[in-house]
Every structure is written in structure tokens, then in C-alpha cells.
Scaffold this motif. Structure first.
Motif, PDB file in Angstrom:
ATOM      1  N   TYR A  45       0.847  -1.177   0.000  1.00 50.40           N
ATOM      2  CA  TYR A  45       0.000   0.000   0.000  1.00 50.40           C
ATOM      3  C   TYR A  45       0.892   1.240   0.000  1.00 50.40           C
ATOM      4  CZ  TYR A  45      -4.176   2.668   0.890  1.00 50.40           C
ATOM      5  OH  TYR A  45      -5.220   3.541   0.762  1.00 50.40           O
ATOM      6  N   LEU A  47      -0.940   9.225   1.730  1.00 51.94           N
ATOM      7  CA  LEU A  47      -2.130   9.178   0.884  1.00 51.94           C
ATOM      8  C   LEU A  47      -1.893   9.893  -0.431  1.00 51.94           C
ATOM      9  CD1 LEU A  47      -4.559   9.731   3.818  1.00 51.94           C
ATOM     10  CD2 LEU A  47      -4.494   7.705   2.360  1.00 51.94           C
ATOM     11  N   LEU A  92     -25.736   6.552 -14.242  1.00 52.71           N
ATOM     12  CA  LEU A  92     -24.703   6.416 -13.204  1.00 52.71           C
ATOM     13  C   LEU A  92     -23.448   5.840 -13.836  1.00 52.71           C
ATOM     14  CD1 LEU A  92     -23.865   6.233 -10.067  1.00 52.71           C
ATOM     15  CD2 LEU A  92     -24.414   3.819 -10.323  1.00 52.71           C
ATOM     16  N   LEU A 136     -19.775   4.304 -12.430  1.00 55.33           N
ATOM     17  CA  LEU A 136     -19.033   3.910 -11.235  1.00 55.33           C
ATOM     18  C   LEU A 136     -17.831   3.092 -11.671  1.00 55.33           C
ATOM     19  CD1 LEU A 136     -19.072   3.437  -8.032  1.00 55.33           C
ATOM     20  CD2 LEU A 136     -20.298   1.338  -8.558  1.00 55.33           C
ATOM     21  N   ILE A 154      -8.459  -2.186  -7.882  1.00 56.15           N
ATOM     22  CA  ILE A 154      -7.807  -2.768  -6.706  1.00 56.15           C
ATOM     23  C   ILE A 154      -6.569  -1.955  -6.333  1.00 56.15           C
ATOM     24  CG2 ILE A 154      -6.347  -4.384  -8.011  1.00 56.15           C
ATOM     25  CD1 ILE A 154      -7.094  -6.510  -5.859  1.00 56.15           C
ATOM     26  N   ALA A 191      -7.258   4.352  -7.345  1.00 61.66           N
ATOM     27  CA  ALA A 191      -8.461   4.754  -6.615  1.00 61.66           C
ATOM     28  C   ALA A 191      -8.327   6.186  -6.102  1.00 61.66           C
ATOM     29  CB  ALA A 191      -8.709   3.790  -5.455  1.00 61.66           C
ATOM     30  N   LEU A 192      -7.160   6.517  -5.536  1.00 58.67           N
ATOM     31  CA  LEU A 192      -6.941   7.872  -5.016  1.00 58.67           C
ATOM     32  C   LEU A 192      -6.977   8.905  -6.140  1.00 58.67           C
ATOM     33  CD1 LEU A 192      -4.111   7.079  -2.444  1.00 58.67           C
ATOM     34  CD2 LEU A 192      -6.302   8.125  -1.874  1.00 58.67           C
ATOM     35  N   HIS A 237     -10.555   9.414  -7.340  1.00 60.80           N
ATOM     36  CA  HIS A 237     -11.348  10.164  -6.376  1.00 60.80           C
ATOM     37  C   HIS A 237     -11.054  11.656  -6.462  1.00 60.80           C
ATOM     38  CE1 HIS A 237     -12.526  11.658  -2.340  1.00 60.80           C
ATOM     39  NE2 HIS A 237     -13.601  10.980  -2.651  1.00 60.80           N
ATOM     40  N   GLY A 283     -13.118  13.314  -8.967  1.00 59.60           N
ATOM     41  CA  GLY A 283     -14.561  13.321  -8.753  1.00 59.60           C
ATOM     42  C   GLY A 283     -15.285  12.104  -9.302  1.00 59.60           C
ATOM     43  N   ASN A 306     -16.827   8.339  -9.185  1.00 55.68           N
ATOM     44  CA  ASN A 306     -17.340   7.379  -8.204  1.00 55.68           C
ATOM     45  C   ASN A 306     -16.455   6.147  -8.233  1.00 55.68           C
ATOM     46  OD1 ASN A 306     -19.756   8.725  -7.315  1.00 55.68           O
ATOM     47  ND2 ASN A 306     -20.674   8.223  -9.293  1.00 55.68           N
ATOM     48  N   ILE A 307     -15.750   5.895  -7.138  1.00 57.45           N
ATOM     49  CA  ILE A 307     -14.755   4.826  -7.148  1.00 57.45           C
ATOM     50  C   ILE A 307     -14.912   3.933  -5.921  1.00 57.45           C
ATOM     51  CG2 ILE A 307     -13.051   6.442  -6.139  1.00 57.45           C
ATOM     52  CD1 ILE A 307     -12.103   3.512  -8.404  1.00 57.45           C
ATOM     53  N   ILE A 308     -14.850   2.631  -6.153  1.00 59.07           N
ATOM     54  CA  ILE A 308     -14.846   1.639  -5.082  1.00 59.07           C
ATOM     55  C   ILE A 308     -13.540   0.875  -5.214  1.00 59.07           C
ATOM     56  CG2 ILE A 308     -16.036  -0.341  -4.037  1.00 59.07           C
ATOM     57  CD1 ILE A 308     -17.891   2.044  -4.268  1.00 59.07           C
ATOM     58  N   ARG A 309     -12.825   0.694  -4.090  1.00 59.16           N
ATOM     59  CA  ARG A 309     -11.605  -0.106  -4.158  1.00 59.16           C
ATOM     60  C   ARG A 309     -11.967  -1.557  -3.869  1.00 59.16           C
ATOM     61  NH1 ARG A 309      -6.553  -0.818  -0.689  1.00 59.16           N
ATOM     62  NH2 ARG A 309      -5.273  -1.869  -2.239  1.00 59.16           N
ATOM     63  N   THR A 310     -11.900  -2.375  -4.919  1.00 60.79           N
ATOM     64  CA  THR A 310     -12.240  -3.780  -4.769  1.00 60.79           C
ATOM     65  C   THR A 310     -11.625  -4.590  -5.901  1.00 60.79           C
ATOM     66  OG1 THR A 310     -14.097  -5.267  -4.242  1.00 60.79           O
ATOM     67  CG2 THR A 310     -14.425  -3.755  -6.067  1.00 60.79           C
ATOM     68  N   ASP A 311     -11.774  -5.908  -5.816  1.00 61.95           N
ATOM     69  CA  ASP A 311     -11.249  -6.815  -6.838  1.00 61.95           C
ATOM     70  C   ASP A 311     -12.371  -7.077  -7.858  1.00 61.95           C
ATOM     71  OD1 ASP A 311      -9.312  -8.422  -7.963  1.00 61.95           O
ATOM     72  OD2 ASP A 311      -9.769 -10.160  -6.709  1.00 61.95           O
TER      73      ASP A 311
END
Lengths: 199, 60
Positions: free
Chosen positions: A7, A11, A61, A63, A67, A72-73, A76, A79, A81-86
Motif C-alpha cells: 500500500y 495518501l 450512473l 461507477l 484494486i 483509486a486515489l 477520487h 470526482g 465514483n470509485i470503489i476499491r475492490t477486486d
């Protein structure tokens, strides 16, 4: 799941750890904008630089998932729409259009590094691992009448990818294509569920 | 993360609904908070406006 690179410390995203827009990105964006309707609920799996989602035609929408924490940062801060996922894990069956530009460079285990950019390019030994994983997992989030637009390279072998589409329950057509100077061919495939009702 | 997105999120493991807990929110979105799966007893964090729905035992 593969072991993930570290990681980021702090940030502050590192742009060098995110895939920059290239010919494949531009081709997929063109195909997506030919396909998109104003009523669409759109998911882009693995947004990278967010170039596609940022340049999409208007829809209900849009989105994105990634990962990669740097991606992701960055998304964001734009602006998005972001989800951090696999892939599309953690999302419900809600999407009428899914966009995917898979990692597609054939990569052997010895070639793997602990770097997010390499992770974004790593297609497994035959370049098709992410295609297979995506096709089996995306059915959970794709509406019954939903469509997928996905970029495939000749490096991944078109007929093998088409076999994956069929086995995982999709009909497919090629909606756009581009030949690169080095002989590589890029195609955009449109997938729909085999059991989709045609009205 | 915009508040209305909560309706289309689920637990990445069991696919069940998540409880949204907001710690910090501005006019646009939720900045800090958590998404809790009671079935799995797992809390997925929302940091810097980004929900992290990766399995929580394998990532940082």
C-alpha cells in the motif's frame, strides 16, 4: 487472490503506478460511447487512469472499481465514483453496461514484481487469466439485459478468449478493431448473456 | 463516496447487505466511515472518500 503490492505510504498517489491511456484505452472508449445510452448504469472494472469513465457520454450512473490504491486515489481526486475492490466484488446486480480493459500481457510467475503498474498489466502465463476471472464473476452484477464491452488483444489469442466467453455464458460480437504498427490487433468485444430474452 | 451508492454495495464475501456508519461527511459525499457486514462480523473502511471492499484479512 494474488499477493498484492504494498500500500502507498501516506495518501499521495503515484501516477507512475497507474496505467496511462494508450491506443487500447482510446479504442475501448470509442466503442463504449457507441454503446452507451442515457439510461445506462455503467460500471468500469479496473479504471486505471480513469480516462474512459471521465470521457464517457452522459448516463444515469457511472461507477469505477480498481484494486490499485493509487488508481483509486487519483480517480477520487477527479470526482469519479470509485470503489476499491477486486473486479466487481462488493457490488450488487445493478449494471446495464460494464466496461473492462483487462491486464493482458502474458506474464510468468518469475516476471511478477511487487509493483502496482506491473499488476495492472499482468495477464497470467497466457494473458487470459483476468478475462476468465472477469467473465465468471461479472454475471453477479450485470443486469439480465446488460451488455459488456471488453478490449482483447491478439496477444491473448482471440479464439481462446471467445471460447471463454461461450463457456461462461455469453454471446459475443466484435464491435470495433484496430491494427497496431507492430502487427498486434486490438478488438472490442460486446458480450450479452446467452439466456437474455430478446423482445 | 456518495451516500446513495450504499444501495448498490454488498459484502464482497457473503454478498449480504452492509450497514453504513458515517464518521465524517461533507456536502458532496461521505469522507470517513465504515461499511459493516454483520453476517461476517467484518468492517470495511471508508477512507479519503473511498470505500475499501477488499477482503479485510488479506490486505492493508
Amino acid at each position: 487472490m494474488k499477493i498484492l503490492p504494498p500500500y502507498p505510504t501516506g495518501l499521495v498517489p503515484d501516477k507512475n503506478q497507474v496505467y496511462s491511456p494508450r491506443e487500447d484505452t482510446f479504442l475501448l472508449l470509442r466503442a463504449a460511447n457507441n454503446e452507451i445510452l442515457p439510461a445506462d448504469t455503467v460500471l468500469e472494472v479496473g479504471i486505471g487512469s480513469a480516462y474512459i469513465i471521465w470521457n464517457l457520454s452522459p448516463c444515469k450512473l457511472a461507477l469505477g472499481t480498481d484494486i490499485n490504491p493509487h488508481a483509486a486515489l487519483l480517480a477520487h481526486t477527479q470526482g469519479v465514483n470509485i470503489i476499491r475492490t477486486d473486479f466487481a466484488d462488493g457490488l450488487k446486480k445493478y449494471f446495464s453496461l460494464v466496461i473492462f480493459n483487462p491486464p493482458y500481457l502474458p506474464t510468468s510467475p518469475e516476471e511478477r514484481g511487487d509493483d502496482w503498474l506491473e499488476f495492472a498489466l499482468d495477464g497470467g502465463p497466457d494473458g487470459r487469466e483476468p478475462v476468465n476471472a472477469f467473465c465468471t464473476r461479472i454475471l453477479n452484477v450485470l443486469n439480465d439485459s446488460g451488455r459488456v464491452v471488453m478490449l482483447i488483444s491478439s496477444l491473448q489469442d482471440f479464439s481462446s478468449c471467445e471460447e471463454i466467453f461461450s463457456k461462461t455464458g455469453f454471446n459475443y460480437t466484435v464491435v470495433d478493431t484496430e491494427k497496431m504498427e507492430d502487427g498486434e490487433e486490438l478488438r472490442v468485444y460486446k458480450l450479452t448473456r446467452k439466456n437474455q430474452m430478446i423482445f | 463516496m456518495k451516500r446513495e451508492l450504499n444501495d448498490i454495495l454488498c459484502c464482497p464475501v457473503c454478498k449480504g447487505d452492509l450497514e453504513l456508519v458515517v464518521t465524517e461527511e461533507n456536502d458532496v459525499e461521505i469522507l470517513t466511515g465504515a461499511l459493516i457486514c454483520h453476517a461476517c462480523s467484518v468492517t470495511y473502511p471508508i477512507d479519503e472518500g473511498i470505500p475499501n471492499l477488499l477482503p479485510q484479512n488479506t490486505t492493508s
